[in-house]
Design a protein around this motif. Structure first.
Motif, PDB file in Angstrom:
ATOM      1  N   THR A 168      45.667  43.547  45.871  1.00 50.72           N
ATOM      2  CA  THR A 168      45.413  44.528  44.824  1.00 50.72           C
ATOM      3  C   THR A 168      44.959  45.833  45.457  1.00 50.72           C
ATOM      4  O   THR A 168      44.402  45.861  46.558  1.00 50.72           O
ATOM      5  CB  THR A 168      44.327  44.022  43.864  1.00 50.72           C
ATOM      6  N   ARG A 169      45.200  46.921  44.785  1.00 50.97           N
ATOM      7  CA  ARG A 169      44.868  48.237  45.320  1.00 50.97           C
ATOM      8  C   ARG A 169      43.373  48.361  45.591  1.00 50.97           C
ATOM      9  O   ARG A 169      42.555  47.741  44.940  1.00 50.97           O
ATOM     10  CB  ARG A 169      45.308  49.324  44.340  1.00 50.97           C
ATOM     11  N   LEU A 176      37.392  36.132  32.892  1.00 55.17           N
ATOM     12  CA  LEU A 176      36.934  36.110  31.497  1.00 55.17           C
ATOM     13  C   LEU A 176      36.808  34.697  30.960  1.00 55.17           C
ATOM     14  O   LEU A 176      36.036  34.448  30.032  1.00 55.17           O
ATOM     15  CB  LEU A 176      37.905  36.924  30.620  1.00 55.17           C
ATOM     16  N   ARG A 177      37.586  33.764  31.514  1.00 55.52           N
ATOM     17  CA  ARG A 177      37.517  32.383  31.039  1.00 55.52           C
ATOM     18  C   ARG A 177      37.952  31.445  32.162  1.00 55.52           C
ATOM     19  O   ARG A 177      38.585  31.872  33.138  1.00 55.52           O
ATOM     20  CB  ARG A 177      38.424  32.176  29.820  1.00 55.52           C
ATOM     21  N   GLY A 178      37.605  30.185  32.004  1.00 48.46           N
ATOM     22  CA  GLY A 178      38.012  29.197  32.996  1.00 48.46           C
ATOM     23  C   GLY A 178      37.150  29.242  34.240  1.00 48.46           C
ATOM     24  O   GLY A 178      36.127  29.942  34.313  1.00 48.46           O
ATOM     25  N   VAL A 179      37.550  28.484  35.269  1.00 47.47           N
ATOM     26  CA  VAL A 179      36.838  28.403  36.535  1.00 47.47           C
ATOM     27  C   VAL A 179      37.824  28.694  37.663  1.00 47.47           C
ATOM     28  O   VAL A 179      39.033  28.816  37.455  1.00 47.47           O
ATOM     29  CB  VAL A 179      36.194  27.023  36.734  1.00 47.47           C
ATOM     30  N   GLY A 224      29.092  38.238  36.943  1.00 47.82           N
ATOM     31  CA  GLY A 224      29.229  39.359  37.870  1.00 47.82           C
ATOM     32  C   GLY A 224      30.279  39.184  38.936  1.00 47.82           C
ATOM     33  O   GLY A 224      30.399  40.040  39.834  1.00 47.82           O
ATOM     34  N   ASP A 225      31.049  38.089  38.906  1.00 45.91           N
ATOM     35  CA  ASP A 225      32.091  37.868  39.917  1.00 45.91           C
ATOM     36  C   ASP A 225      33.246  38.843  39.756  1.00 45.91           C
ATOM     37  O   ASP A 225      33.619  39.227  38.642  1.00 45.91           O
ATOM     38  CB  ASP A 225      32.631  36.442  39.818  1.00 45.91           C
ATOM     39  N   LYS A 226      33.794  39.253  40.888  1.00 45.35           N
ATOM     40  CA  LYS A 226      35.009  40.065  40.923  1.00 45.35           C
ATOM     41  C   LYS A 226      35.907  39.521  42.026  1.00 45.35           C
ATOM     42  O   LYS A 226      35.423  39.088  43.074  1.00 45.35           O
ATOM     43  CB  LYS A 226      34.682  41.535  41.178  1.00 45.35           C
ATOM     44  N   TYR A 227      37.216  39.544  41.790  1.00 47.02           N
ATOM     45  CA  TYR A 227      38.162  38.966  42.737  1.00 47.02           C
ATOM     46  C   TYR A 227      39.227  39.977  43.125  1.00 47.02           C
ATOM     47  O   TYR A 227      39.651  40.806  42.313  1.00 47.02           O
ATOM     48  CB  TYR A 227      38.839  37.725  42.137  1.00 47.02           C
TER      49      TYR A 227
END
Length: 271
Positions: free
Chosen positions: A27-28, A36-39, A15-18
């Motif tokens: 970002t707008r 989607l992948r990685g940390v 559920g993370d968003k950046y």
């Protein structure tokens, strides 16, 4: 890795968003990035699972059967070096090095790992100017020779010129000093002591990259103020105090309750 541990790691990022920030640009509004992948960058999970996964590489792969590269200590040879998820192979014999690359290839296949060949390079130290470098291959791809090469923020060339490495280390240090000055001018221009704390908090660490190696030439008591980072450090302190550039360095350090940078570099050799 056990399933329950994998699930725990997934839940950390579920559920993370950046929002991406680049200086004054972001970002707008309403737009965000979903991982989607990685940390995350700098997350302790990045090197930890990798280190656990390859904890047998020392004994099983490169611990025996290879000569490695000679060192300044008689009888001591080094076959490889590990740092986080980076691996360096060292050898004096090109045949030995190619065998080590082949062993690495088999090890990665057995572990289900992927070696990024595009980010893998050959550095030929102390070779004659016109000597030909043998062709080394990994996963049927020819490895490119690189000179100089930046490894873990350390500039490495064929001659291991530490003066070039120190000059390279000056760039992030100057960038950190510039950020401290910009912040101080806007918010705390009337509090020089706060600027000194900002230096220790943000700028000092930027002058520590790979200092365990390139700073050794500046650890003599009579050679401390000749390195480019210490020159930039003293210029920052004198400007902060409003002193002339000809002010005695030790007096300025005493007034600011700071140590010369080689004090911190020396500490890095042992801690």
């Amino acid at each position: 890795m056990p399933t329950h541990l994998v699930n725990v790691i997934k839940q950390i990022y579920d559920g993370d968003k950046y929002v991406l920030i680049d200086g004054a640009k972001t970002t707008r509004t309403g737009n965000s990035t979903v991982p989607l992948r990685g940390v995350k960058q700098g997350c302790p999970l990045s090197p930890l699972p990798f280190s656990l996964f390859i904890n047998d590489v020392d004994d099983d792969e490169f611990g025996t059967g290879f000569m490695g590269a000679v060192t300044g200590t008689e009888g001591l040879r080094v076959t490889h070096m590990l740092y986080a998820d980076d691996l360096t192979l060292t050898a004096n014999d090109p045949v030995q090095l190619q065998k080590m690359l082949r062993r690495l290839e088999l090890y990665a296949a057995r572990k289900g790992l992927t070696v990024n060949v595009r980010k893998s390079y050959i550095v030929n130290f102390y070779a004659y100017r016109n000597s030909a470098v043998p062709v080394f291959r990994l996963q049927n791809q020819e490895l490119k020779e690189r000179d100089p090469l930046t490894y873990l923020e350390l500039l490495i060339d064929k001659r291991m010129n530490l003066h070039h490495a120190a000059t390279h280390a000056l760039r992030p240090f100057n960038a950190a000093l510039r950020r401290v000055r910009e912040f101080g001018i806007k918010r705390i221009s009337d509090r020089p002591h706060a600027m000194l704390w900002l230096f220790k908090t943000y700028a000092l660490s930027a002058g520590m990259y790979a200092s365990q190696i390139w700073s050794t030439q500046f650890l003599k008591h009579d050679n401390g103020f000749s390195n480019p980072l210490q020159v930039a450090h003293m210029a920052f302190l004198k400007r902060n105090l409003g002193n002339k550039s000809t002010s005695a360095n030790w007096c300025v350090l005493r007034e600011c309750a700071q140590e010369p940078l080689q004090f911190y570099w020396f500490s890095c050799q042992f801690f």
